[in-house]
Design an enzyme around this catalytic site. Structure first.
Site, PDB file in Angstrom:
ATOM      1  N   ARG A  61      69.952  21.766  77.392  1.00  0.00           N
ATOM      2  CA  ARG A  61      68.929  22.808  77.567  1.00  0.00           C
ATOM      3  C   ARG A  61      69.536  24.202  77.602  1.00  0.00           C
ATOM      4  O   ARG A  61      68.851  25.194  77.343  1.00  0.00           O
ATOM      5  CB  ARG A  61      68.099  22.533  78.816  1.00  0.00           C
ATOM      6  CG  ARG A  61      66.770  23.235  78.767  1.00  0.00           C
ATOM      7  CD  ARG A  61      65.876  23.115  79.993  1.00  0.00           C
ATOM      8  NE  ARG A  61      65.994  21.928  80.765  1.00  0.00           N
ATOM      9  CZ  ARG A  61      66.661  21.836  81.930  1.00  0.00           C
ATOM     10  NH1 ARG A  61      67.287  22.891  82.420  1.00  0.00           N
ATOM     11  NH2 ARG A  61      66.700  20.704  82.594  1.00  0.00           N
ATOM     12  N   TYR A 115      50.789  43.311  68.457  1.00  0.00           N
ATOM     13  CA  TYR A 115      50.483  42.013  67.858  1.00  0.00           C
ATOM     14  C   TYR A 115      49.413  41.320  68.712  1.00  0.00           C
ATOM     15  O   TYR A 115      49.547  41.245  69.939  1.00  0.00           O
ATOM     16  CB  TYR A 115      51.789  41.206  67.849  1.00  0.00           C
ATOM     17  CG  TYR A 115      51.729  39.864  67.191  1.00  0.00           C
ATOM     18  CD1 TYR A 115      51.384  39.727  65.849  1.00  0.00           C
ATOM     19  CD2 TYR A 115      52.069  38.717  67.903  1.00  0.00           C
ATOM     20  CE1 TYR A 115      51.364  38.488  65.246  1.00  0.00           C
ATOM     21  CE2 TYR A 115      52.060  37.473  67.308  1.00  0.00           C
ATOM     22  CZ  TYR A 115      51.700  37.356  65.980  1.00  0.00           C
ATOM     23  OH  TYR A 115      51.693  36.130  65.386  1.00  0.00           O
ATOM     24  N   ASP A 186      58.666  45.243  70.353  1.00  0.00           N
ATOM     25  CA  ASP A 186      58.595  44.209  69.323  1.00  0.00           C
ATOM     26  C   ASP A 186      59.141  44.850  68.037  1.00  0.00           C
ATOM     27  O   ASP A 186      58.489  45.683  67.414  1.00  0.00           O
ATOM     28  CB  ASP A 186      57.136  43.761  69.162  1.00  0.00           C
ATOM     29  CG  ASP A 186      56.982  42.600  68.183  1.00  0.00           C
ATOM     30  OD1 ASP A 186      57.819  42.487  67.260  1.00  0.00           O
ATOM     31  OD2 ASP A 186      56.026  41.827  68.333  1.00  0.00           O
ATOM     32  N   LYS A 211      60.273  35.592  61.139  1.00  0.00           N
ATOM     33  CA  LYS A 211      59.962  36.411  59.974  1.00  0.00           C
ATOM     34  C   LYS A 211      61.237  36.692  59.167  1.00  0.00           C
ATOM     35  O   LYS A 211      61.738  35.825  58.488  1.00  0.00           O
ATOM     36  CB  LYS A 211      59.263  37.700  60.417  1.00  0.00           C
ATOM     37  CG  LYS A 211      58.086  37.447  61.386  1.00  0.00           C
ATOM     38  CD  LYS A 211      56.871  36.858  60.702  1.00  0.00           C
ATOM     39  CE  LYS A 211      55.816  36.283  61.631  1.00  0.00           C
ATOM     40  NZ  LYS A 211      55.282  37.158  62.661  1.00  0.00           N
TER      41      LYS A 211
HETATM   42  C1  LIG Z   1      54.672  36.829  63.885  1.00  0.00           C
HETATM   43  C2  LIG Z   1      54.839  37.892  64.888  1.00  0.00           C
HETATM   44  C3  LIG Z   1      55.110  37.596  66.216  1.00  0.00           C
HETATM   45  C4  LIG Z   1      55.115  36.183  66.742  1.00  0.00           C
HETATM   46  O1  LIG Z   1      56.070  35.359  66.192  1.00  0.00           O
HETATM   47  P1  LIG Z   1      55.858  33.780  66.110  1.00  0.00           P
HETATM   48  O2  LIG Z   1      57.196  33.265  65.809  1.00  0.00           O
HETATM   49  O3  LIG Z   1      54.828  33.546  65.047  1.00  0.00           O
HETATM   50  O4  LIG Z   1      55.360  33.324  67.471  1.00  0.00           O
HETATM   51  C5  LIG Z   1      55.306  38.634  67.083  1.00  0.00           C
HETATM   52  N1  LIG Z   1      55.247  39.915  66.682  1.00  0.00           N
HETATM   53  C6  LIG Z   1      54.977  40.245  65.418  1.00  0.00           C
HETATM   54  C7  LIG Z   1      54.931  41.694  65.039  1.00  0.00           C
HETATM   55  C8  LIG Z   1      54.767  39.258  64.471  1.00  0.00           C
HETATM   56  O5  LIG Z   1      54.454  39.589  63.217  1.00  0.00           O
END
Ligand SMILES: *Cc1c(COP(=O)(O)O)cnc(C)c1O
Length: 394
Positions: A61, A115, A186, A211
């Site tokens: 973990r 988001y 973010d 992403k």
């Molecule tokens: C996709 C996304 C997230 C979340 O990511 P996941 O891996 O899908 O949970 C957070 N912030 C932004 C700007 C995103 O485009």
């Protein structure tokens, strides 16, 4: 390292997390699939328990060299960083980062273009937990006017991933720091390749590594990178909540990461070509791309970023139905959520449902485009054709 000169970002992307200790005699840190670590004897087990630190295999973990390699590589990309925690998704990274700094009674300030699932976490879980969230205009010129006695943290996102407002992060972070308010960002759109967040004053920087870091649309993973000041809290919160990433997913994310610099430059070049081409078209009301002057905060983008990603939005002239007709007529663009992979995507988006501080005008035909690594002229021809087809739906 032999030289004192700081290495350039593309070099750090290639070398980060690849010490011999992590990779052994091969190039990439191998996949260590493990829950149990076996000790030679009880004395070694007891010694392991006592030291109980990161960077030594203890129990699955806590991760293994596969995950630590990725985590170190992400830390290496952020000047000023002390460490990086990994999470099974970007949303888990956002939630755990917020939980590591907030407690009941606190007020969280969140940018209105955040988001949507970040808002859902704040309005659902955090509210039940006793944290109040207040939303503010992403283009605010005075963050202090939103502060109160109980303000504890600010969640930023620059640019917003639907409407692309670029925030004055250094100014907001400077004011926050004066008052002991923690800042979180973010940074999924730019990645640390185009935007080094901690250098701008951010305390915790978050990536949906799903992403661009992964880059191939096949893994869910998130990360939070922070300074020494917040590291222990971040790590303990993740461990207490049992956050762990599978070694196979960490391996794929590391593999994606190694080509991030070339991919980002290719996404950038094609997206810019398409955005400029669209900007002059009679069917287009607005192109929301941080590198174009029509985008709110364009001057801040120019000052703070070293490049632009492949994701932007367009507002089509005509009725709201035009977005669907346009997207349906595209042939090289997939229709789906997420982005950051090698392939192009298009999505009609509706920011009006996730705004409260600054309403987004309804009935605008907004389409978000993710420009992939296909030939850019093929993409332009496809878009041109779809614009013509969608004319019937004005
Ligand atoms: C996709 C996304 C997230 C979340 O990511 P996941 O891996 O899908 O949970 C957070 N912030 C932004 C700007 C995103 O485009």
């Amino acid at each position: 390292m032999s030289s004192d000169k700081p290495q350039k970002p593309a070099t750090r992307i290639v070398t980060g997390g690849r010490s011999k200790k992590l990779t052994g005699p091969v190039v990439n840190a191998p996949v260590w699939r493990a829950s149990t670590h076996l000790y030679d004897d009880v004395a070694a087990l007891e010694a392991g328990k006592k030291s109980n630190e990161d960077g030594r295999f203890f129990y699955g973990r806590r991760g293994s060299p596969t995950q630590w390699s990725l985590s170190e590589a992400l830390t290496d990309m952020e000047p000023g960083a002390h460490g990086t925690m990994l999470y099974p998704s970007g949303v888990a990274a956002i939630s755990c980062a917020l939980l590591s700094v907030l407690q009941p009674g606190d007020v969280l300030l969140m940018t209105d273009n955040a988001y949507d699932p970040s808002r859902a976490f704040a309005d659902g879980f955090l509210k039940r937990y006793g944290v109040e969230t207040r939303y503010f205009d992403p283009m605010t010129s005075d963050i202090t006017s939103h502060f109160c006695e109980r303000t504890k943290a600010i969640l930023l996102e620059t640019p917003g991933s639907l409407t692309f407002e670029v925030q004055d992060v250094p100014a907001i972070c400077a004011e926050a720091r004066k008052r002991g308010v923690v800042t979180l960002l973010d940074n999924t759109w730019a990645t640390p390749f185009f935007y080094t967040a901690l250098e701008k004053g951010v305390d915790l920087t978050i990536l949906a590594a799903t992403k661009y870091i992964v880059g191939h649309s096949d893994v869910m993973i998130g990360s939070v990178t922070t300074t020494g000041k917040y590291w222990t809290r971040l790590r303990q919160t993740a461990q207490q909540l049992g956050q762990v990433v599978s070694p196979d997913d960490a391996y794929l994310a590391s593999r994606g990461l190694r080509t991030l610099a070339v991919r980002m430059k290719a996404h950038e070049a094609s997206a810019l070509k398409i955005a400029h081409w669209l900007d002059g078209r009679p069917e287009i009301e607005a192109v929301l791309h941080p590198a174009l002057p029509g985008c709110p905060g364009h001057a801040i983008w120019k000052r703070d970023f070293t490049g632009s990603a492949g994701l932007f939005s367009i507002v089509l002239k005509g009725s709201k139905n035009r977005a669907a007709a346009f997207v349906d007529a595209l042939t090289l663009f997939g229709i789906g959520y997420s982005w950051g992979g090698f392939e192009s995507l298009a999505l009609p988006v509706h920011p009006e449902s996730c705004r409260s501080a600054v309403p987004w005008a309804k009935n605008r035909s907004l389409v978000r485009l993710q420009i992939g690594l296909e030939d850019v002229d093929d993409l332009i021809a496809d878009i041109e054709h779809a614009l013509e087809v969608s004319r019937a739906t004005i």
